[in-house]
Design an enzyme around this catalytic site. Structure first.
Site, mmCIF file in Angstrom:
data_model
loop_
_atom_site.group_PDB
_atom_site.id
_atom_site.type_symbol
_atom_site.label_atom_id
_atom_site.label_comp_id
_atom_site.label_asym_id
_atom_site.label_seq_id
_atom_site.Cartn_x
_atom_site.Cartn_y
_atom_site.Cartn_z
ATOM 1 N N GLY A 253 0.999 -1.124 0.013
ATOM 2 C CA GLY A 253 0.087 0.036 -0.205
ATOM 3 C C GLY A 253 0.926 1.118 -0.212
ATOM 4 N N SER B 26 5.697 -5.597 -1.150
ATOM 5 C CA SER B 26 5.608 -4.254 -1.503
ATOM 6 C C SER B 26 6.124 -3.227 -0.535
ATOM 7 C CB SER B 26 4.463 -3.669 -2.098
ATOM 8 O OG SER B 26 4.471 -2.565 -2.751
ATOM 9 N N ALA B 27 5.185 -2.491 0.141
ATOM 10 C CA ALA B 27 5.774 -1.472 1.035
ATOM 11 C C ALA B 27 6.029 -2.343 2.262
ATOM 12 C CB ALA B 27 4.327 -0.577 1.387
ATOM 13 N N HIS C 63 8.441 -3.517 -6.970
ATOM 14 C CA HIS C 63 7.841 -3.131 -8.179
ATOM 15 C C HIS C 63 8.851 -2.739 -9.163
ATOM 16 C CE1 HIS C 63 3.804 -3.612 -6.511
ATOM 17 N NE2 HIS C 63 4.275 -2.905 -5.791
#
Lengths: 233, 233
Positions: free
Chosen positions: A90, A122-123, A159
Site C-alpha cells: 500500500g 511491496s511496502a 515493483h
C-alpha cells in the site's frame, strides 16, 4: 534465526492475491497456525478490516488464520506474541507513520531478529531495508522518520521496472531516481522486479522467482544478479 | 500582483530545454533582465553550477541573464532583491530540504505575493502548492516539513500521466496514488500533463498549453478541464 520472505508484490499480472507465491508461503509458514497481519499501508485507502479480509482470503487457501494488528488493544504485545508476521503493501509513508505511532517498529525488528517469521510484500518489503527512501509511493503523510526495520543491510525498491525506451513521457525512470538517491546516500539498493522475492535465512539472502534483480551500489554501474544467487555486500 | 507560470515540465518529448514554452516566457519576463535561478532540486544529481548553466543556456535564447541562488552568500537577500525567480525541476524532497535549510521558503512566498514574477517547472511547480505531498519523486532526503509555498490553493501533480491500460506492471497508477492522498488530505490536486502550465495573474489561474488537465477533489469523481479554462475552488 532470522527467517523472512521479502516480495516485490502481492499479485502478479493475471494472478490473484498471493497466488504466485503460495507454494513458497506454505513451506515458509508450515509450523504456523495464525499469521499477524499489519494492514496499516491501506492500498487504495481501503480500511484495515477490508484489507485484513483480503489477506485472510489469500492465506485461507493454505489453511492459515489471519488476524489484523489493528484489532488488538495492545499492538506491542500482539507483535511480541505473534507466531508470524505479514506486512502488506500500500502506501509506505502511511505504513511507516502508523508503525511509529503504534510504537511497533522496534518491536517488529526485535522479534524478527529473534526468529519470528516475517513476510512482506511491496511496502511491507520496502520497510525491511535500512530506510524507506527508495519507495515509489506518494508522501501522503509526514512520518516521524524515514528509518525503517533495517533487517537487511540495504534498501529495497519494490515493483522495480526497467525504462520504457518507447515512452515519450519525460518523468524520471526508476534507475534515474535511484541514481539521484545515491548522490546523497551510500547504502546499496535492490531493485526487485514483480514476481521476485528475497528469501532470508539468518545471514543468507537468496534471490528467488523467475527474474533477475537489479543491484545499485553507490560507486558502481548498476548490474543484474540471477535468480538463485546469494546477495552479499 | 502575483504573477506566475507553473509548468508541468521543462522539456517536452522531441524539444530542447524550455523550447516549447519560450514564447510565453519571453512575454512573461519582458521587463526582466536577470532571472534568479534556484538549482536546489539537482535533476540526476548534477551540481548547482551545472544546472545553472543549463538554465542559462535556455534563457539565453530569449536574451535573459541567469544567476544561481547558490552563488550568493546571503540567499535571503538574493531572493528579496531578485527581479524574477525560476525554480527548476529535479528531486522535490531535495529542493524543499534546501529551501528550508537556506531559510528562503517564506521569503520566496513573500516576494511572489508582492509581485516578483515566478516561473517553476516540475518540482519547482509542485512547491507552489499547499504541500509537496503529490510529488512523484523518491524521498532521497528527509525534509523538515512537507509544507510548501502555498501560492495556489491546491496541490500540483506535475508530469501527470494517464494509466497505461496495456501495462502488466502492478504498481499503482497516478490516479490511484492521488486517490490514496485524498483518503487523508482535503485539498484539490491538479494533474498537469507535460506541455501544460498554469498562468497565474493575481487571483486568476488559467490552464494553458495543448492538453486538458485532470482535477481531483476529495469528494468528487476526477474530471478534466480544458486548456483556456479558469481554475476556481
Amino acid at each position: 534465526m532470522k527467517k523472512m520472505i521479502i516480495a516485490s508484490t502481492s499479485t502478479i499480472h493475471g494472478g490473484t492475491y498471493l497466488s504466485y507465491i503460495l507454494p513458497e508461503l506454505e513451506a515458509f509458514f508450515k509450523d504456523v497456525a495464525t499469521v499477524l497481519f499489519v494492514p496499516y499501508a491501506r492500498p487504495g485507502g481501503i480500511t484495515h478490516d477490508e484489507y485484513t479480509a483480503i489477506a485472510a482470503k489469500g492465506f485461507g487457501t493454505i489453511n492459515k488464520k489471519v488476524v489484523g494488528l489493528h484489532t488488538f488493544e495492545n499492538p506491542v504485545a500482539a507483535v511480541e506474541n505473534a507466531e508470524a508476521i505479514f506486512v502488506g503493501g500500500g502506501n509506505t509513508f502511511l505504513l511507516v507513520s502508523q508503525l511509529y505511532r503504534n510504537k511497533v517498529m522496534e518491536v517488529i525488528r526485535g522479534v524478527v531478529n529473534e526468529g519470528t517469521p516475517y513476510f512482506g510484500t511491496s511496502a511491507g518489503s520496502n520497510i525491511t531495508g535500512l530506510t524507506m527512501q527508495t519507495t515509489n509511493d506518494m508522501p501522503i503523510i509526514y512520518p516521524p522518520s524515514f528509518k525503517t526495520l533495517g533487517l537487511v543491510p540495504f534498501n529495497i525498491n519494490p515493483h522495480y521496472i526497467d525504462a520504457d525506451t518507447q515512452s515519450k513521457h519525460m518523468g524520471e525512470t526508476r534507475e534515474t531516481r535511484i541514481k539521484e538517491f545515491h548522490k546523497i546516500n551510500t547504502q546499496p539498493v535492490i531493485g526487485l522486479r514483480e514476481g521476485s522475492w528475497l528469501a532470508v535465512n539468518g545471514e543468507e539472502i537468496v534471490l528467488k522467482g523467475d527474474l533477475s534483480a537489479r543491484i545499485f551500489e553507490q560507486t558502481k554501474e548498476a548490474y543484474e544478479i540471477s535468480t538463485g544467487a546469494s546477495l552479499k555486500f
